[in-house]
Design an enzyme around this catalytic site. Structure first.
Site, PDB file in Angstrom:
ATOM      1  N   GLU A 161     -78.626  -0.011  63.593  1.00 21.50           N
ATOM      2  CA  GLU A 161     -78.047  -1.337  63.432  1.00 21.50           C
ATOM      3  C   GLU A 161     -76.833  -1.526  64.344  1.00 21.50           C
ATOM      4  OE1 GLU A 161     -75.989  -4.126  59.949  1.00 21.50           O
ATOM      5  OE2 GLU A 161     -76.410  -2.002  59.566  1.00 21.50           O
ATOM      6  N   GLU A 167     -66.037  -3.832  64.045  1.00 24.68           N
ATOM      7  CA  GLU A 167     -66.461  -2.664  63.274  1.00 24.68           C
ATOM      8  C   GLU A 167     -66.854  -1.484  64.149  1.00 24.68           C
ATOM      9  OE1 GLU A 167     -69.282  -3.695  60.247  1.00 24.68           O
ATOM     10  OE2 GLU A 167     -68.236  -5.538  59.746  1.00 24.68           O
ATOM     11  N   ASP A 193     -79.024  -7.463  61.798  1.00 21.84           N
ATOM     12  CA  ASP A 193     -78.324  -8.161  60.727  1.00 21.84           C
ATOM     13  C   ASP A 193     -77.864  -9.500  61.289  1.00 21.84           C
ATOM     14  OD1 ASP A 193     -76.225  -9.126  59.043  1.00 21.84           O
ATOM     15  OD2 ASP A 193     -75.803  -7.107  58.317  1.00 21.84           O
ATOM     16  N   THR A 194     -78.269 -10.597  60.653  1.00 20.74           N
ATOM     17  CA  THR A 194     -77.939 -11.910  61.201  1.00 20.74           C
ATOM     18  C   THR A 194     -76.437 -12.151  61.289  1.00 20.74           C
ATOM     19  OG1 THR A 194     -78.087 -13.004  59.019  1.00 20.74           O
ATOM     20  CG2 THR A 194     -80.107 -12.911  60.371  1.00 20.74           C
ATOM     21  N   HIS A 196     -74.081  -9.942  62.201  1.00 22.43           N
ATOM     22  CA  HIS A 196     -73.611  -9.352  63.458  1.00 22.43           C
ATOM     23  C   HIS A 196     -74.213 -10.070  64.667  1.00 22.43           C
ATOM     24  CE1 HIS A 196     -71.765  -6.277  61.063  1.00 22.43           C
ATOM     25  NE2 HIS A 196     -72.921  -5.876  60.588  1.00 22.43           N
ATOM     26  N   ARG A 225     -71.035 -14.442  55.457  1.00 25.59           N
ATOM     27  CA  ARG A 225     -71.428 -13.262  54.687  1.00 25.59           C
ATOM     28  C   ARG A 225     -71.890 -13.620  53.279  1.00 25.59           C
ATOM     29  NH1 ARG A 225     -74.051  -8.974  56.233  1.00 25.59           N
ATOM     30  NH2 ARG A 225     -72.850  -7.432  57.375  1.00 25.59           N
ATOM     31  N   GLU A 254     -77.965  -8.980  52.677  1.00 25.39           N
ATOM     32  CA  GLU A 254     -76.854  -8.037  52.564  1.00 25.39           C
ATOM     33  C   GLU A 254     -75.563  -8.845  52.480  1.00 25.39           C
ATOM     34  OE1 GLU A 254     -75.339  -3.958  54.624  1.00 25.39           O
ATOM     35  OE2 GLU A 254     -75.203  -5.759  55.860  1.00 25.39           O
TER      36      GLU A 254
END
Length: 297
Positions: A161, A167, A193-194, A196, A225, A254
């Site tokens: 990922e 991060e 992950d949409t 990011h 988020r 998530e």
């Protein structure tokens, strides 16, 4: 009842899942019965299991719960302090052991994928020249290689990922992930992950197209988020790209709770993202179902 390893829903749409970080951290065997029951009652097909520490979850407990609830499962890892494949030898060895534990859990419960930012400690950022980046990628491949072999032997697919720039500074984009993996790409897939993608890619849909056949997992959420839907994300474009690359794996929400101090700080969740976490899960599921309905027309 579907076997635990089968993440396909009873209908033709992509399976819809949710990560237990929406409610709690860490997830343990003791928490699993209530949470699995909640996820199943809400109507999800898949529960995503974060293994924060080896032994928190065991196949002996999780497997029968999946059978009882009819849920499929995916496993994700967390690259906390001391977990790093481009740091010192001690960290690399400890990280390899941890990732093997994630793989063993997945194999033990019939989950097909183990996904996460398996390269450096989340939150560790540093500047690199192009040459230094090449050296870091070579170090990453060297450290990841034995883990890839373990996954292959266990029949589990690893998914790497990319994270946003706040991060990590090592793997922010699909292109960087593919470049960094080198010859490991293929045996190792990509987990996107949409959240990011929205930060790092010029087009989330084009990033999915670039990942192509290597896409093995997709996490989704709103651009804040929170629950997917009603946000700025180009969901129609994302679904079109998923159709183009033939992705039929799960769409997994998530998000994170602000009520757990550890996870709130780690994920920078400084305010509630819904009236309740159950509302977040319900609203997100309704929206994802609507995406599938529109795509099927």
């Amino acid at each position: 009842m579907r076997p635990a390893h089968d993440v396909r829903p009873a209908h033709d749409a992509r399976p819809l899942g949710i990560n237990t970080w929406v409610w709690t951290s860490p997830l343990t065997d003791a928490d699993a019965p209530d949470l699995f029951g909640k996820v199943a009652a809400l109507g999800y097909d898949v529960v995503e299991l974060p293994l924060e520490q080896a032994g928190d979850l065991t196949p002996e407990v999780v497997g029968p719960l999946l059978e009882a609830t009819g849920l499929g499962a995916t496993v994700v890892g967390a690259m906390g302090p001391g977990r790093d494949l481009v740091a010192g030898d001690a960290d690399v060895a400890a990280t390899q052991d941890y990732l093997r534990a994630c793989i063993d859990l997945a194999a033990g419960i019939g989950a097909r994928t183990v996904c996460g930012p398996f390269y450096a400690t989340t939150g560790r950022v540093w500047r690199m020249t192009p040459t230094e980046r090449e050296v870091a990628y070579a170090r990453w491949r060297e450290g990841l290689g034995p883990v890839v072999e373990h996954a292959a032997a266990a029949g589990v697919q690893l998914g790497i990922e990319p994270l946003n720039r706040y991060e990590t500074s090592l793997v922010n984009t699909v292109d960087q992930a593919m470049t960094g993996l080198g010859d490991l790409l293929g045996p190792v897939g990509l987990a996107l992950d949409t959240y990011h993608l929205n930060i790092e890619e010029r087009s989330s849909a084009d990033a999915i197209r670039l990942a192509g056949q290597h896409l093995v997992h997709l996490q989704v959420c709103g651009n804040d988020r929170g629950a997917p839907g009603g946000d700025q994300t180009d969901w129609d474009g994302i679904v079109s790209a998923l159709d183009e690359v033939g992705y039929d794996g799960p769409l997994v929400i998530e998000s994170f709770t602000a009520d757990n101090a550890t996870i709130a700080v780690a994920a920078s969740i400084w305010r509630p993202l819904a009236a309740t976490q159950d509302d977040l899960a319900r609203d997100g599921l309704v929206f994802l179902r609507s995406l599938d309905t529109e795509a099927a027309r």
